[in-house]
Each structure stands twice: as structure tokens, then as C-alpha cells.
Design an enzyme around this catalytic site. Structure first.
Site, mmCIF file in Angstrom:
data_model
loop_
_atom_site.group_PDB
_atom_site.id
_atom_site.type_symbol
_atom_site.label_atom_id
_atom_site.label_comp_id
_atom_site.label_asym_id
_atom_site.label_seq_id
_atom_site.Cartn_x
_atom_site.Cartn_y
_atom_site.Cartn_z
ATOM 1 N N GLY A 70 -14.242 7.591 10.510
ATOM 2 C CA GLY A 70 -15.305 8.474 10.049
ATOM 3 C C GLY A 70 -16.530 7.706 9.572
ATOM 4 O O GLY A 70 -17.671 8.105 9.831
ATOM 5 N N SER A 71 -16.308 6.599 8.884
ATOM 6 C CA SER A 71 -17.434 5.837 8.332
ATOM 7 C C SER A 71 -18.346 5.325 9.443
ATOM 8 O O SER A 71 -19.572 5.452 9.358
ATOM 9 C CB SER A 71 -16.921 4.651 7.513
ATOM 10 N N ASN A 151 -14.947 16.119 0.212
ATOM 11 C CA ASN A 151 -13.632 15.492 0.094
ATOM 12 C C ASN A 151 -13.085 15.496 -1.327
ATOM 13 O O ASN A 151 -11.886 15.413 -1.522
ATOM 14 C CB ASN A 151 -13.694 14.056 0.627
ATOM 15 N N GLN A 179 -13.335 15.989 6.615
ATOM 16 C CA GLN A 179 -12.359 16.793 5.868
ATOM 17 C C GLN A 179 -12.093 18.140 6.537
ATOM 18 O O GLN A 179 -11.179 18.864 6.126
ATOM 19 C CB GLN A 179 -12.851 17.035 4.432
ATOM 20 N N SER A 199 -12.284 11.843 11.740
ATOM 21 C CA SER A 199 -11.426 10.681 11.516
ATOM 22 C C SER A 199 -9.961 11.064 11.684
ATOM 23 O O SER A 199 -9.506 12.071 11.121
ATOM 24 C CB SER A 199 -11.677 10.150 10.099
ATOM 25 N N GLY A 200 -9.227 10.262 12.436
ATOM 26 C CA GLY A 200 -7.839 10.580 12.773
ATOM 27 C C GLY A 200 -6.907 10.718 11.585
ATOM 28 O O GLY A 200 -6.042 11.591 11.560
ATOM 29 N N HIS A 201 -7.083 9.865 10.568
ATOM 30 C CA HIS A 201 -6.074 9.822 9.506
ATOM 31 C C HIS A 201 -6.184 10.938 8.478
ATOM 32 O O HIS A 201 -5.383 11.000 7.554
ATOM 33 C CB HIS A 201 -6.051 8.443 8.833
ATOM 34 N N THR A 237 -12.993 -3.192 23.346
ATOM 35 C CA THR A 237 -11.889 -2.577 24.089
ATOM 36 C C THR A 237 -11.351 -1.391 23.297
ATOM 37 O O THR A 237 -11.124 -1.487 22.096
ATOM 38 C CB THR A 237 -10.772 -3.617 24.331
ATOM 39 N N CYS A 324 -12.235 6.164 -2.691
ATOM 40 C CA CYS A 324 -13.262 5.136 -2.534
ATOM 41 C C CYS A 324 -13.877 4.730 -3.867
ATOM 42 O O CYS A 324 -14.418 3.646 -3.998
ATOM 43 C CB CYS A 324 -14.350 5.641 -1.602
HETATM 44 C C1 LIG Z 1 -12.312 9.801 4.581
HETATM 45 C C2 LIG Z 1 -13.717 10.252 4.742
HETATM 46 C C3 LIG Z 1 -14.653 9.464 5.433
HETATM 47 C C4 LIG Z 1 -14.321 8.081 5.948
HETATM 48 O O1 LIG Z 1 -13.485 8.126 7.062
HETATM 49 P P1 LIG Z 1 -12.727 6.761 7.498
HETATM 50 O O2 LIG Z 1 -12.073 7.106 8.783
HETATM 51 O O3 LIG Z 1 -11.761 6.462 6.420
HETATM 52 O O4 LIG Z 1 -13.802 5.726 7.660
HETATM 53 C C5 LIG Z 1 -15.937 9.937 5.587
HETATM 54 N N1 LIG Z 1 -16.287 11.149 5.111
HETATM 55 C C6 LIG Z 1 -15.430 11.943 4.457
HETATM 56 C C7 LIG Z 1 -15.868 13.273 3.972
HETATM 57 C C8 LIG Z 1 -14.120 11.523 4.240
HETATM 58 O O5 LIG Z 1 -13.257 12.301 3.579
#
Ligand SMILES: *Cc1c(COP(=O)(O)O)cnc(C)c1O
Length: 395
Positions: A70-71, A151, A179, A199-201, A237, A324
Site C-alpha cells: 500500500g505504501s 485505519n 482498509q 495491500s494484500g496483507h 521481477t 506505525c
Molecule cells: C496498512 C496501510 C497502508 C500501508 O500498506 P503496506 O502494504 O503495509 O505498505 C497504507 N494505508 C493504510 C490506510 C493502511 O492501513
């Protein structure tokens, strides 16, 4: 009992996502850029994953660019709009005061490079309105970037309305939907979203992989220079196992969304109702427009960090706000942005739920939190001053 209630920080990977990744290590280990058949098989797997991600967002596969998370997606979206805006003499960007640091720190860097940043106030209702966006748009605005859902406090922003305002004004609109993806119904075309980060996680996929949706025709700048991967816009890659795991997790999250949300919302509302009974506390975030899994409170007269440590000892993994900012002594910029004063902002607790949580776990939280809050208040000099009237209650 072990209760994981920090799903806004990260989620446990689903077994389906994990299983889908394994062949990418053992069978589809080729480089998708290689011309031989091993590489081309990997390329097919990559294309399939891209199509899955696009389907969940209602866009075309070629509008999806895979990133490291996401970042990176946030950085690339904002940097791109800024670069092409500046070319036309437009150096004004609109955002909100409670964005993730991936957005806020990118904007800070751009400010140093001569851009003017307007951060919309989020005190009223712990949210923004499309009218605020409309009022802030100027001739020289090159980007509006507003998160889909916060978040820390769970507020869900009026993204469709903001999208309509931006479309009308002809200003590109980016949303950090990290989110929201997998948790809320999103259609980038219907909602007039030009760029979207995910973001996948955050939806039971793997860490270190994400994507940026970019409406066809909008130009991008590279954050990572290198080979011709991702239509030349992101060198390196491809992280095929990560991308495939994310795509499967996203497909599952979107397919099971209504069912999962019904369960998660019920648990959330049970927690909110129970924790609100604690004296001198306040719910953070928009009560109506709220992420299904977000519970966020401030408790007066305690330190959130101590609360977390005690809860951890009772088997509960929670957060004071954002993963964070933990480790720093400054209170969360999000809580300050919604108007919480420093002392109150320090006494925060975020519980973020997933469909894997259970009703029994909620009961455990509802027993533990009031106990620990009382224990900490009994040890707190601030609480004593509040009780004896030496200090006035804020909440
Ligand atoms: C977790 C989060 C991110 C960052 O995503 P990463 O994949 O960990 O870099 C960015 N924005 C929001 C709102 C998030 O909750």
C-alpha cells in the site's frame, strides 16, 4: 484464550491464499519476462491474478499495477499526479488530516518541493464531506487524495460523492483504499475513482505485495526504475507468489464480503455497546459510516500503552491506534486531528476484528478491558486528580 484483534495492522494469511502461492515457488518459478515456456507459464499465472484483482474493483486488467504494498502504491499515485500537475503549472493538492503516513509524508515531501497542500479538517463527525472537498478545489489543484476508510478510527469516507465532485471539477482523484478493499463494495468506475491503492496483507493475503489501480489514460511516474515490468511503470521481477496469494485472498474476501461483514459488524457493535458502559470514555470515528471491524475508544486517565501490555498478558492482541506510530511517544495524529487533546489521545485502544474472531472472544474482551481500565485508573495520579476535582474531566 488467545484473541487476535489487530487486523487493521495486519491479518493472518488465509489457507487458500497460502495454498495458491505454493505452486509459484515449485512449479511456476519462471520469470514472467522470459520467452521460454517456463517463463510464459508464469506469465499466464500473473495475467490470471491481474484479472482477478481487476474484477474485484470493476476495472480492466491493464489498469492494475502491482507494487510492494500500500505504501508504494500511495507514493506512486501521489508522485504521478504531482509531476504531471506541475507540468501544467498546477501545484495544489487536497487531502485530509487523518491520512496514513504513506500519504501524509509523501505530501510533506512535496510541500518541500514547492507544492501547496490543503489538509481537510476531520473534527466534524470524525469524517469529511464532499462539500469540503468541493470548497477546497482551486484552478491549480492537481490532485485530491482521500483515504477510503481510516485505519485507526474506522471512519468510512463519502468516496462516491467525493469522486463525483472531482469528476465535475476535472481533478484526478486518488484513494488509499488499503482498509476498504476486501471489506467494502468498491467499483472504481461507478465511484469515479481515478487511482486506488490496496495491500494484500489487510485482507488475509501475504505481506509485501499490493496494487495501484490507475484509470486508463492517466500518466504514471516510476518510483522503482528498472525493467519493462508492469507496462514499464514498476521495474523489478514480479513477486509472483505474493501477487497470486493476494489475488486469491481478494477474490475470497469479495465473494464472502456480505456474509463476513454481517458477522464482523455484529461483533463490533457488541464490543462498542459493552465498552461504552465504562465511565469517561469516548468512541473514536464515525458511528454510522464505519468499517465493519473497527472499534476505537479513548479512556480518560490511563495510558494506552499500559492498557495494551495488560491486555496482551490476558491473551488479547490489540493496538493503541496505528502500528506505525507505536514505539513513538507522540500521540496519534489521527486522534489529534479529530480533536482529542494530548492526554486523552494517549489513552486510546483500537480493536480491529476479522471474520475469524468469535463471539466468545468478544466476551473475553468485554471482561478484560473494563477490569484493566479500572486497575490502571486506580494506579493513575491523573485519575486521582480527576476524582478529587483537582483536574476536570474532558470525557
Ligand atoms: C496498512 C496501510 C497502508 C500501508 O500498506 P503496506 O502494504 O503495509 O505498505 C497504507 N494505508 C493504510 C490506510 C493502511 O492501513
Amino acid at each position: 484464550m488467545q484473541v487476535y484483534a489487530d487486523n487493521a495492522a495486519t491479518t493472518k494469511i488465509s489457507s487458500r491464499a497460502l495454498q495458491a502461492m505454493m505452486p509459484c515457488f515449485e512449479k511456476f518459478y519462471g520469470n514472467p519476462s522470459s520467452l521460454h515456456s517456463v517463463g510464459q507459464e508464469a506469465k499466464e499465472v500473473l495475467d490470471e491474478a491481474r484479472a482477478k484483482v481487476a474484477a474485484c474493483l470493476g476495472c480492466e486488467a491493464r489498469e492494475i499495477f502491482f507494487t510492494s504494498g500500500g505504501s508504494e502504491a500511495d507514493n506512486q499515485a501521489i508522485r504521478s499526479a504531482a509531476f504531471y500537475g506541475a507540468k501544467k503549472g498546477k501545484k495544489h493538492i487536497i487531502s485530509t488530516a487523518f491520512e496514513h503516513h504513506a500519504v501524509l509524508h509523501t505530501l510533506k515531501a512535496l510541500e518541500k518541493e514547492g507544492f501547496e497542500i490543503t489538509l481537510l479538517d476531520v473534527k466534524e463527525g470524525h469524517n469529511v464531506t464532499a462539500q469540503q472537498v468541493k470548497d477546497a478545489i482551486r484552478e491549480d489543484t492537481c490532485l485530491v487524495t482521500c483515504m477510503y476508510a481510516n485505519n485507526e478510527i474506522g471512519s468510512v469516507l463519502p468516496i462516491s460523492d467525493i469522486g463525483a465532485v472531482c469528476k465535475e471539477a476535472g481533478v484526478p482523484f486518488h484513494t488509499d483504499a488499503v482498509q476498504a478493499v476486501g471489506h467494502l463494495h468498491i467499483n472504481v468506475k461507478e465511484q469515479n475513482i481515478d487511482m486506488l491503492s490496496l495491500s494484500g496483507h489487510k485482507f488475509h493475503g501475504p505481506k509485501g505485495v499490493g496494487a495501484l489501480y490507475v484509470r486508463r489514460g492517466l500518466p504514471l511516474v516510476n518510483i522503482i526504475e528498472g525493467g519493462a515490468q508492469e507496462r514499464g511503470k514498476r521495474g523489478g521481477t514480479e513477486n509472483l507468489p505474493g501477487i497470486v496469494g493476494m489475488a486469491v485472498a481478494m477474490e475470497d474476501a469479495c465473494a464472502n464480503m456480505d456474509q463476513n461483514n454481517a458477522k464482523v459488524t455484529a461483533m463490533r457493535d457488541k464490543l462498542i455497546a459493552g465498552l461504552e458502559k465504562i465511565p469517561h470514555c469516548a468512541l473514536n470515528g464515525d458511528r454510522e459510516n464505519r468499517l465493519p471491524g473497527n472499534v476505537s475508544f479513548c479512556f480518560e486517565g490511563i495510558e494506552g500503552e499500559s492498557l495494551l501490555l495488560y491486555l496482551d498478558a490476558m491473551g488479547i492482541s490489540a493496538s493503541s491506534g496505528s502500528a506505525c506510530t507505536s514505539g513513538s511517544l507522540d500521540p496519534s495524529h489521527v486522534l489529534l486531528a479529530i480533536g482529542r487533546v494530548h492526554d486523552v489521545a494517549h489513552g486510546s485502544l483500537r480493536l480491529s476484528l476479522s471474520h475469524e474472531n468469535t463471539d466468545e472472544e468478544m466476551d473475553h474482551i468485554l471482561t478484560a478491558v473494563p477490569q484493566v481500565v479500572e486497575l490502571l485508573r486506580n494506579m493513575s495520579p491523573v485519575w486521582r486528580d480527576l476524582q478529587t476535582g483537582k483536574r476536570e474531566y474532558i470525557l
